[in-house]
Design a protein around this motif. Structure first.
Motif, PDB file in Angstrom:
ATOM      1  N   GLU A 217     -18.501 -21.263  30.346  1.00 34.22           N
ATOM      2  CA  GLU A 217     -17.824 -20.198  31.078  1.00 34.22           C
ATOM      3  C   GLU A 217     -16.388 -20.561  31.433  1.00 34.22           C
ATOM      4  O   GLU A 217     -15.517 -19.696  31.465  1.00 34.22           O
ATOM      5  CB  GLU A 217     -18.605 -19.881  32.354  1.00 34.22           C
ATOM      6  N   ASP A 218     -16.128 -21.828  31.689  1.00 36.27           N
ATOM      7  CA  ASP A 218     -14.794 -22.259  32.101  1.00 36.27           C
ATOM      8  C   ASP A 218     -13.962 -22.798  30.945  1.00 36.27           C
ATOM      9  O   ASP A 218     -12.901 -23.387  31.169  1.00 36.27           O
ATOM     10  CB  ASP A 218     -14.898 -23.332  33.190  1.00 36.27           C
ATOM     11  N   GLY A 219     -14.419 -22.632  29.724  1.00 35.20           N
ATOM     12  CA  GLY A 219     -13.670 -23.141  28.580  1.00 35.20           C
ATOM     13  C   GLY A 219     -14.552 -23.955  27.665  1.00 35.20           C
ATOM     14  O   GLY A 219     -15.763 -23.719  27.556  1.00 35.20           O
ATOM     15  N   PHE A 220     -13.943 -24.949  27.015  1.00 32.35           N
ATOM     16  CA  PHE A 220     -14.673 -25.800  26.089  1.00 32.35           C
ATOM     17  C   PHE A 220     -14.858 -27.169  26.726  1.00 32.35           C
ATOM     18  O   PHE A 220     -13.891 -27.806  27.163  1.00 32.35           O
ATOM     19  CB  PHE A 220     -13.896 -25.936  24.771  1.00 32.35           C
ATOM     20  N   VAL A 221     -16.113 -27.615  26.787  1.00 33.91           N
ATOM     21  CA  VAL A 221     -16.444 -28.901  27.398  1.00 33.91           C
ATOM     22  C   VAL A 221     -16.698 -29.911  26.286  1.00 33.91           C
ATOM     23  O   VAL A 221     -17.603 -29.739  25.473  1.00 33.91           O
ATOM     24  CB  VAL A 221     -17.669 -28.794  28.317  1.00 33.91           C
ATOM     25  N   VAL A 222     -15.881 -30.963  26.239  1.00 35.87           N
ATOM     26  CA  VAL A 222     -16.000 -31.990  25.212  1.00 35.87           C
ATOM     27  C   VAL A 222     -17.019 -33.046  25.663  1.00 35.87           C
ATOM     28  O   VAL A 222     -17.002 -33.478  26.823  1.00 35.87           O
ATOM     29  CB  VAL A 222     -14.636 -32.651  24.943  1.00 35.87           C
ATOM     30  N   LYS A 223     -17.886 -33.429  24.755  1.00 35.11           N
ATOM     31  CA  LYS A 223     -18.808 -34.522  25.061  1.00 35.11           C
ATOM     32  C   LYS A 223     -18.031 -35.833  24.998  1.00 35.11           C
ATOM     33  O   LYS A 223     -17.424 -36.170  23.989  1.00 35.11           O
ATOM     34  CB  LYS A 223     -19.971 -34.546  24.065  1.00 35.11           C
ATOM     35  N   GLY A 224     -18.038 -36.570  26.093  1.00 38.93           N
ATOM     36  CA  GLY A 224     -17.285 -37.808  26.177  1.00 38.93           C
ATOM     37  C   GLY A 224     -17.849 -38.909  25.302  1.00 38.93           C
ATOM     38  O   GLY A 224     -19.030 -38.890  24.917  1.00 38.93           O
ATOM     39  N   ILE A 225     -17.026 -39.917  25.013  1.00 40.95           N
ATOM     40  CA  ILE A 225     -17.451 -41.018  24.151  1.00 40.95           C
ATOM     41  C   ILE A 225     -18.593 -41.795  24.782  1.00 40.95           C
ATOM     42  O   ILE A 225     -19.508 -42.261  24.079  1.00 40.95           O
ATOM     43  CB  ILE A 225     -16.254 -41.943  23.843  1.00 40.95           C
ATOM     44  N   ASP A 226     -18.564 -41.939  26.101  1.00 42.82           N
ATOM     45  CA  ASP A 226     -19.645 -42.670  26.763  1.00 42.82           C
ATOM     46  C   ASP A 226     -20.980 -41.936  26.632  1.00 42.82           C
ATOM     47  O   ASP A 226     -22.028 -42.553  26.428  1.00 42.82           O
ATOM     48  CB  ASP A 226     -19.307 -42.892  28.235  1.00 42.82           C
ATOM     49  N   ARG A 227     -20.947 -40.590  26.728  1.00 42.15           N
ATOM     50  CA  ARG A 227     -22.179 -39.819  26.594  1.00 42.15           C
ATOM     51  C   ARG A 227     -22.687 -39.861  25.147  1.00 42.15           C
ATOM     52  O   ARG A 227     -23.902 -39.940  24.913  1.00 42.15           O
ATOM     53  CB  ARG A 227     -21.938 -38.376  27.018  1.00 42.15           C
ATOM     54  N   ILE A 228     -21.801 -39.827  24.181  1.00 45.63           N
ATOM     55  CA  ILE A 228     -22.216 -39.904  22.773  1.00 45.63           C
ATOM     56  C   ILE A 228     -22.885 -41.241  22.482  1.00 45.63           C
ATOM     57  O   ILE A 228     -23.941 -41.311  21.831  1.00 45.63           O
ATOM     58  CB  ILE A 228     -20.992 -39.689  21.859  1.00 45.63           C
ATOM     59  N   ILE A 229     -22.288 -42.339  22.983  1.00 45.32           N
ATOM     60  CA  ILE A 229     -22.875 -43.667  22.763  1.00 45.32           C
ATOM     61  C   ILE A 229     -24.243 -43.778  23.425  1.00 45.32           C
ATOM     62  O   ILE A 229     -25.206 -44.316  22.848  1.00 45.32           O
ATOM     63  CB  ILE A 229     -21.918 -44.758  23.281  1.00 45.32           C
ATOM     64  N   ALA A 230     -24.352 -43.253  24.650  1.00 44.01           N
ATOM     65  CA  ALA A 230     -25.644 -43.315  25.356  1.00 44.01           C
ATOM     66  C   ALA A 230     -26.715 -42.526  24.606  1.00 44.01           C
ATOM     67  O   ALA A 230     -27.869 -42.979  24.485  1.00 44.01           O
ATOM     68  CB  ALA A 230     -25.476 -42.792  26.776  1.00 44.01           C
ATOM     69  N   ASP A 231     -26.357 -41.337  24.097  1.00 47.28           N
ATOM     70  CA  ASP A 231     -27.344 -40.533  23.351  1.00 47.28           C
ATOM     71  C   ASP A 231     -27.768 -41.231  22.067  1.00 47.28           C
ATOM     72  O   ASP A 231     -28.957 -41.212  21.687  1.00 47.28           O
ATOM     73  CB  ASP A 231     -26.751 -39.162  23.021  1.00 47.28           C
ATOM     74  N   GLN A 232     -26.821 -41.879  21.387  1.00 47.52           N
ATOM     75  CA  GLN A 232     -27.169 -42.580  20.155  1.00 47.52           C
ATOM     76  C   GLN A 232     -28.073 -43.780  20.431  1.00 47.52           C
ATOM     77  O   GLN A 232     -29.025 -44.049  19.666  1.00 47.52           O
ATOM     78  CB  GLN A 232     -25.893 -43.013  19.433  1.00 47.52           C
ATOM     79  N   GLN A 233     -27.804 -44.492  21.501  1.00 49.42           N
ATOM     80  CA  GLN A 233     -28.665 -45.623  21.837  1.00 49.42           C
ATOM     81  C   GLN A 233     -30.068 -45.148  22.230  1.00 49.42           C
ATOM     82  O   GLN A 233     -31.073 -45.811  21.909  1.00 49.42           O
ATOM     83  CB  GLN A 233     -28.034 -46.426  22.971  1.00 49.42           C
TER      84      GLN A 233
END
Length: 441
Positions: free
Chosen positions: A11-27
């Motif tokens: 609703e407030d725009g485009f939310v980018v997934k941060g590098i820390d969240r991407i690494i945590a999801d991959q682990q």
């Protein structure tokens, strides 16, 4: 959907997934696939592969964010903004080429100063078959027997790379412009390009282009639609429409003299009868008003051609020249010791000129703005007894009340300089109305 999963378009725009969240999801996925005891320390081979993939995924997210915001004029940049402008039919404009020109006067009269004002037109001397290129000076220049030569910055009248002329190119004063605006007598002036001109091949900045796109009217015949076209004409500094929707014509001298209780003000306008509106145009300094006053087209004729394409049937423009008011100042400056007094005054005059020359039609000069411009100069401790001055405006063709004619005057300390709706302020660093006294602390 949990708050942790709200990435992408929101609703407030485009939310980018941060590098820390991407690494945590991959682990987390690696532990689910290979077991909880999988080696994910910083030195493991699997960790290095996951980190490399994470950085690649993060760049993809950033590209998606850029693509999303590139669809809106307020946030698009570069090529994305160009595409939006193309959809609106308003391409990015090229800049005007600019560069230094040396002016040299020959056979001047003794004890005479030759003033070449801002906007002095200089043209090329092309070989047969090539078109003439015109340039305008950005400041005033004074030549005399004591100082027969001086440099001046000029900019091209027409936008584009054609104005990037090389050093040493032979120039001359526009003969028609000089005949209407100068009195050189037997003296002759020779302009020469000192350095190759630049910037003509560049486009306007994203900020300027974005402002133009945001101002594009979405209707055909409105005040905003007409002004958008007029303000894009070469040589137009500002413009204003008076009485755009019908009613009285304020330029007539009979306006304000009718006795409303005893006679009709005007007859009812019949369908199909012509209606005239007033379009007041303020031209850039030195720009010719009519064709024939210079080799470049006059502002009046250029604006008239544009308005003819945008006006409805039976509605006609009355194009009028705005009244230009020259503004001056008088003040005492308290400056710290060790600063160059002339440099301080020059910096203040440049700041005041930029502030005043940005004003639009009818916008007065505020005392507080001039004080802030003066206080912004390095070394200035205080500005005392500041007074604004005004020359009598050059009489144009309009009068909407409030204009002052017949002389110049100086205002009181703290008083703003008010302008009539058909007046526009102009400040020149070369004006004799600027009187700055310096006191060193």
């Amino acid at each position: 959907m949990t708050s942790e999963e709200r990435f992408g378009v929101a609703e407030d725009g485009f939310v980018v997934k941060g590098i820390d969240r991407i690494i945590a999801d991959q682990q987390t996925r690696a532990r689910a696939m290979f077991g909880d005891d999988v080696d994910l320390t910083s030195g493991s081979a699997l960790r290095k592969v996951l980190d490399a993939a994470a950085f690649s995924s993060h760049e993809l997210w950033r590209a998606l964010e850029s693509q999303y915001y590139g669809t809106f004029i307020t946030t698009a940049v570069g090529p994305s903004l160009d595409l939006l402008g193309r959809d609106l039919g308003l391409p990015r404009r090229e800049l005007r080429a600019r560069g230094p020109v040396g002016l040299t006067i020959a056979q001047p009269e003794v004890d005479r100063r030759y003033v070449f004002p801002q906007g002095t037109l200089i043209v090329t001397v092309p070989p047969p078959g090539e078109r003439i290129l015109a340039f305008r000076s950005t400041r005033a220049v004074v030549l005399s027997t004591e100082q027969p030569s001086a440099p001046v910055e000029v900019e091209a009248v027409a936008r584009g790379a054609a104005g990037n002329i090389p050093a040493g190119r032979e120039l001359r004063l526009d003969p028609e412009w000089a005949r209407h605006n100068l009195n050189l007598g037997a003296a002759e002036v020779k302009p020469v390009v000192q350095q190759t001109f630049h910037d003509g091949n560049l486009g306007e900045s994203d900020a300027v282009y974005r402002a133009r796109l945001l101002g594009v009217p979405r209707t055909v015949w409105t005040q905003e639609a007409l002004l958008a076209q007029v303000l894009d004409v070469n040589g137009v500094r500002d413009a204003a429409i008076f009485d755009p929707l019908g009613g009285v014509e304020a330029t007539r001298r009979s306006f304000g003299t009718f006795r409303f209780g005893s006679r009709a003000f005007s007859r009812e306008r019949q369908t199909g009868s012509p209606y005239f509106f007033d379009l007041v145009v303020a031209a850039e300094p030195g720009w010719p008003w009519n064709n024939g006053e210079a080799l470049v087209p006059g502002v009046y004729d250029e604006v008239l051609d544009v308005v003819r394409q945008w006006r409805p049937i039976s509605v006609f423009p009355d194009i009028l020249a705005a009244n230009q008011v020259d503004v001056g100042i008088r003040a005492t400056l308290v400056v710290e010791a060790g600063h160059d007094e002339e440099a301080v005054k020059g910096e203040i005059l440049d700041a005041v000129r930029a502030s005043v020359n940005r004003l639009r039609l009818g916008h007065g000069v505020l005392y507080s703005d001039i004080v802030l411009s003066a206080r912004s100069a390095a070394g200035v401790v205080d500005v005392q007894s500041l007074r604004l001055r005004r020359f009598a405006p050059a009489f144009g063709q309009t009068y909407y009340g409030g204009g002052t004619y017949g002389g110049s005057h100086e205002l009181s300390v703290g008083e703003n300089l008010d302008l009539a709706p058909d007046e526009i302020a102009r400040f020149s660093v070369d004006t004799s109305m600027a009187d700055l006294q310096v006191v060193v602390t």
